[in-house]
Design a protein around this motif. Structure first.
Motif, PDB file in Angstrom:
ATOM      1  N   THR A 178       0.219  22.563  -3.839  1.00  0.00           N
ATOM      2  CA  THR A 178       0.600  21.259  -4.368  1.00  0.00           C
ATOM      3  C   THR A 178       0.423  20.156  -3.333  1.00  0.00           C
ATOM      4  N   TYR A 179       0.898  20.415  -2.108  1.00  0.00           N
ATOM      5  CA  TYR A 179       0.926  19.346  -1.112  1.00  0.00           C
ATOM      6  C   TYR A 179      -0.312  19.289  -0.225  1.00  0.00           C
ATOM      7  N   THR A 180      -1.104  20.338  -0.182  1.00  0.00           N
ATOM      8  CA  THR A 180      -2.315  20.297   0.638  1.00  0.00           C
ATOM      9  C   THR A 180      -3.586  20.131  -0.180  1.00  0.00           C
ATOM     10  N   VAL A 181      -3.492  20.321  -1.495  1.00  0.00           N
ATOM     11  CA  VAL A 181      -4.671  20.187  -2.352  1.00  0.00           C
ATOM     12  C   VAL A 181      -4.441  19.156  -3.456  1.00  0.00           C
ATOM     13  N   LEU A 182      -3.396  19.354  -4.243  1.00  0.00           N
ATOM     14  CA  LEU A 182      -3.202  18.524  -5.432  1.00  0.00           C
ATOM     15  C   LEU A 182      -2.893  17.074  -5.076  1.00  0.00           C
ATOM     16  N   VAL A 183      -1.909  16.842  -4.204  1.00  0.00           N
ATOM     17  CA  VAL A 183      -1.541  15.465  -3.846  1.00  0.00           C
ATOM     18  C   VAL A 183      -2.692  14.733  -3.149  1.00  0.00           C
ATOM     19  N   PRO A 184      -3.346  15.337  -2.123  1.00  0.00           N
ATOM     20  CA  PRO A 184      -4.502  14.636  -1.532  1.00  0.00           C
ATOM     21  C   PRO A 184      -5.608  14.346  -2.544  1.00  0.00           C
ATOM     22  N   LEU A 185      -5.809  15.261  -3.492  1.00  0.00           N
ATOM     23  CA  LEU A 185      -6.827  15.038  -4.519  1.00  0.00           C
ATOM     24  C   LEU A 185      -6.504  13.798  -5.348  1.00  0.00           C
ATOM     25  N   LEU A 186      -5.255  13.655  -5.756  1.00  0.00           N
ATOM     26  CA  LEU A 186      -4.868  12.525  -6.587  1.00  0.00           C
ATOM     27  C   LEU A 186      -4.817  11.215  -5.806  1.00  0.00           C
ATOM     28  N   PRO A 258       5.305   4.815  -0.651  1.00  0.00           N
ATOM     29  CA  PRO A 258       4.681   3.543  -0.252  1.00  0.00           C
ATOM     30  C   PRO A 258       3.575   3.729   0.781  1.00  0.00           C
ATOM     31  N   ALA A 259       3.794   4.625   1.747  1.00  0.00           N
ATOM     32  CA  ALA A 259       2.773   4.866   2.767  1.00  0.00           C
ATOM     33  C   ALA A 259       1.533   5.510   2.155  1.00  0.00           C
ATOM     34  N   LEU A 260       1.728   6.421   1.218  1.00  0.00           N
ATOM     35  CA  LEU A 260       0.595   7.066   0.556  1.00  0.00           C
ATOM     36  C   LEU A 260      -0.212   6.054  -0.260  1.00  0.00           C
ATOM     37  N   ILE A 261       0.494   5.172  -0.957  1.00  0.00           N
ATOM     38  CA  ILE A 261      -0.192   4.145  -1.737  1.00  0.00           C
ATOM     39  C   ILE A 261      -0.941   3.189  -0.815  1.00  0.00           C
ATOM     40  N   ALA A 262      -0.327   2.885   0.336  1.00  0.00           N
ATOM     41  CA  ALA A 262      -0.984   2.005   1.306  1.00  0.00           C
ATOM     42  C   ALA A 262      -2.254   2.645   1.854  1.00  0.00           C
ATOM     43  N   VAL A 263      -2.198   3.941   2.126  1.00  0.00           N
ATOM     44  CA  VAL A 263      -3.394   4.654   2.602  1.00  0.00           C
ATOM     45  C   VAL A 263      -4.489   4.607   1.545  1.00  0.00           C
ATOM     46  N   SER A 264      -4.111   4.842   0.292  1.00  0.00           N
ATOM     47  CA  SER A 264      -5.088   4.790  -0.794  1.00  0.00           C
ATOM     48  C   SER A 264      -5.714   3.405  -0.898  1.00  0.00           C
ATOM     49  N   GLY A 265      -4.891   2.364  -0.813  1.00  0.00           N
ATOM     50  CA  GLY A 265      -5.409   1.007  -0.903  1.00  0.00           C
ATOM     51  C   GLY A 265      -6.311   0.645   0.266  1.00  0.00           C
ATOM     52  N   ALA A 266      -5.923   1.050   1.481  1.00  0.00           N
ATOM     53  CA  ALA A 266      -6.728   0.733   2.664  1.00  0.00           C
ATOM     54  C   ALA A 266      -8.073   1.431   2.619  1.00  0.00           C
ATOM     55  N   LEU A 306     -11.472  13.701  13.958  1.00  0.00           N
ATOM     56  CA  LEU A 306     -10.267  12.935  14.229  1.00  0.00           C
ATOM     57  C   LEU A 306      -9.127  13.845  14.692  1.00  0.00           C
ATOM     58  N   PRO A 307      -8.185  13.312  15.464  1.00  0.00           N
ATOM     59  CA  PRO A 307      -7.025  14.127  15.886  1.00  0.00           C
ATOM     60  C   PRO A 307      -6.255  14.697  14.705  1.00  0.00           C
ATOM     61  N   GLU A 308      -6.239  13.962  13.602  1.00  0.00           N
ATOM     62  CA  GLU A 308      -5.571  14.446  12.395  1.00  0.00           C
ATOM     63  C   GLU A 308      -6.419  14.068  11.183  1.00  0.00           C
ATOM     64  N   HIS A 309      -6.798  15.073  10.412  1.00  0.00           N
ATOM     65  CA  HIS A 309      -7.649  14.842   9.239  1.00  0.00           C
ATOM     66  C   HIS A 309      -6.870  14.053   8.186  1.00  0.00           C
ATOM     67  N   PRO A 310      -7.550  13.185   7.426  1.00  0.00           N
ATOM     68  CA  PRO A 310      -6.853  12.433   6.376  1.00  0.00           C
ATOM     69  C   PRO A 310      -6.076  13.311   5.398  1.00  0.00           C
ATOM     70  N   LEU A 311      -6.612  14.491   5.075  1.00  0.00           N
ATOM     71  CA  LEU A 311      -5.892  15.397   4.174  1.00  0.00           C
ATOM     72  C   LEU A 311      -4.568  15.835   4.795  1.00  0.00           C
ATOM     73  N   ASN A 312      -4.584  16.095   6.115  1.00  0.00           N
ATOM     74  CA  ASN A 312      -3.351  16.481   6.797  1.00  0.00           C
ATOM     75  C   ASN A 312      -2.369  15.312   6.846  1.00  0.00           C
ATOM     76  N   THR A 313      -2.900  14.111   7.037  1.00  0.00           N
ATOM     77  CA  THR A 313      -2.034  12.934   7.055  1.00  0.00           C
ATOM     78  C   THR A 313      -1.316  12.772   5.719  1.00  0.00           C
ATOM     79  N   ILE A 314      -2.066  12.897   4.635  1.00  0.00           N
ATOM     80  CA  ILE A 314      -1.470  12.755   3.299  1.00  0.00           C
ATOM     81  C   ILE A 314      -0.458  13.867   3.040  1.00  0.00           C
ATOM     82  N   ALA A 315      -0.801  15.098   3.423  1.00  0.00           N
ATOM     83  CA  ALA A 315       0.116  16.226   3.200  1.00  0.00           C
ATOM     84  C   ALA A 315       1.413  16.053   3.988  1.00  0.00           C
TER      85      ALA A 315
END
Length: 360
Positions: A178-186, A258-266, A306-315
């Motif tokens: 859920t948190y490493t695949v589904l949420v980053p996908l959405l 809010p941080a996740l939405i901000a990442v998506s917007g950026a 990168l030191p941290e992959h975007p998928l890891n950041t979102i998770a």
């Protein structure tokens, strides 16, 4: 088309026009429907999809394994203790190989006593498909348990006792999926769709000649581009917010929304800016979409450095376990989005509109 009294009004008018035309884009509408389906029924989909993400979480599946060789009795005893594994004893290696070729068994294990006193196990398993993944995971668990058994049996012959191997922590396949695949996908899929939407929005205006009509009106090219950018880039965080609400409704709690939405917007700002730039440079839909796809793949490859992959950041944000590196990455994505927006604002006024319309 009027200026609506201000440049902001012109931008909003164009943005509304772009959003109104989305319903005619069947590909985009289908992508939105798929995302809506995934988010709305995530609690049901995860049950089936988790078996692909982690086959060890699939219950009720039995793997038949043929076992032969000198040490087969101990290995069979260990395999009988494993869930989802059905060992079948064969008299010889030739027999078990023949059984595998005839598909009487899913995999084969052939043991042999080496000259140095160690035990070797030859593994024969499918090399492709979902079945292969399930078989390999089942065999891995069996062989790891067999290794622990042999180490325990031989430990009394050691001069010095080795340190004990800690037990592997119990994991939750559904939680991980859920948190490493589904949420980053959405979160990320709307970003990529927005970029593709921006490419089509600009190139279609050029190919159909409607950009020339807009240019005749008292509207600057920058206002036209800003309106399209606003519509495409604004769509991604709105989708992300909606998907997070649906996940919460389905019982999947997501922290730091809010941080996740901000990442998506950026990221949407950066990707959409890239798409619009490619569309204005090429003025051809197919070429621009090809370059956009190639650019996305290139960016995906660069993110692995990168030191941290975007998928890891979102998770990490989703499970409320962000580190200093995570927040640094969030700030970095916001800066990238703002820089991309500034570049578009700086570059568009310098484009020769007559040349652009002529090339189309």
């Amino acid at each position: 088309m009027s200026r609506e009294g201000s440049p902001l009004g012109s931008r909003l008018t164009i943005a509304k026009r772009e959003l109104a035309t989305l319903k005619s884009e069947k590909t985009i509408v289908l992508a939105l429907v798929i995302q809506l389906f995934v988010a709305a029924f995530s609690s049901f989909l995860v049950v089936g999809l988790v078996s692909l993400y982690d086959p060890s979480g699939a219950e009720g599946q039995t793997v038949s394994v043929g076992v032969a060789g000198e040490q087969r009795n101990d290995l069979v005893a260990i395999a009988n203790q494993q869930d989802g594994v059905q060992p079948i004893v064969y008299d010889s290696a030739a027999d078990v190989r023949e059984g595998y070729r005839n598909r009487a068994i899913d995999a084969a294990l052939i043991t042999n006593q080496r000259s140095d006193g160690t035990i070797g196990v030859e593994v024969i398993a499918p090399d492709a498909g979902v079945e292969s993944t399930l078989v390999v995971v089942s065999l891995q668990e069996t062989l790891l348990e067999y290794e622990r058994y042999e180490r325990d049996q031989r430990s009394q012959f050691l001069d010095e006792q080795p340190l004990g191997v800690p037990e592997a922590p119990a994991g939750n396949s559904y939680y991980g999926f859920t948190y490493t695949v589904l949420v980053p996908l959405l979160i990320l899929l709307p970003v990529f769709i927005s970029g593709s939407l921006a490419v089509d929005a600009v190139t279609e205006e050029l190919e159909r000649g409607t950009l020339e009509l807009l240019a005749v009106a008292p509207i600057e090219l920058r206002e036209i581009v800003d309106g399209k950018l606003l519509a495409a880039a604004g769509l991604a965080p709105v989708q992300a917010a909606l998907w997070l609400v649906l996940l919460e409704f389905n019982g999947t709690s997501v922290a730091n929304a809010p941080a996740l939405i901000a990442v998506s917007g950026a990221l949407a700002l950066a990707v959409v800016s890239m798409g619009i730039g490619l569309a204005l440079v090429t003025a051809d839909r197919r070429q621009a979409q090809f370059l956009y796809s190639f650019g996305i793949l290139t960016i995906a490859g660069v993110t692995t450095l990168l030191p941290e992959h975007p998928l890891n950041t979102i998770a990490k944000l989703a499970i409320d376990s962000p580190t200093a590196t995570t927040w640094t990455a969030v700030v970095g994505y916001l800066c990238i989005g703002l820089v991309a927006l500034v570049v578009v604002q700086f570059a568009v006024p310098r484009i020769d509109v007559d040349r652009l319309l002529g090339s189309a």
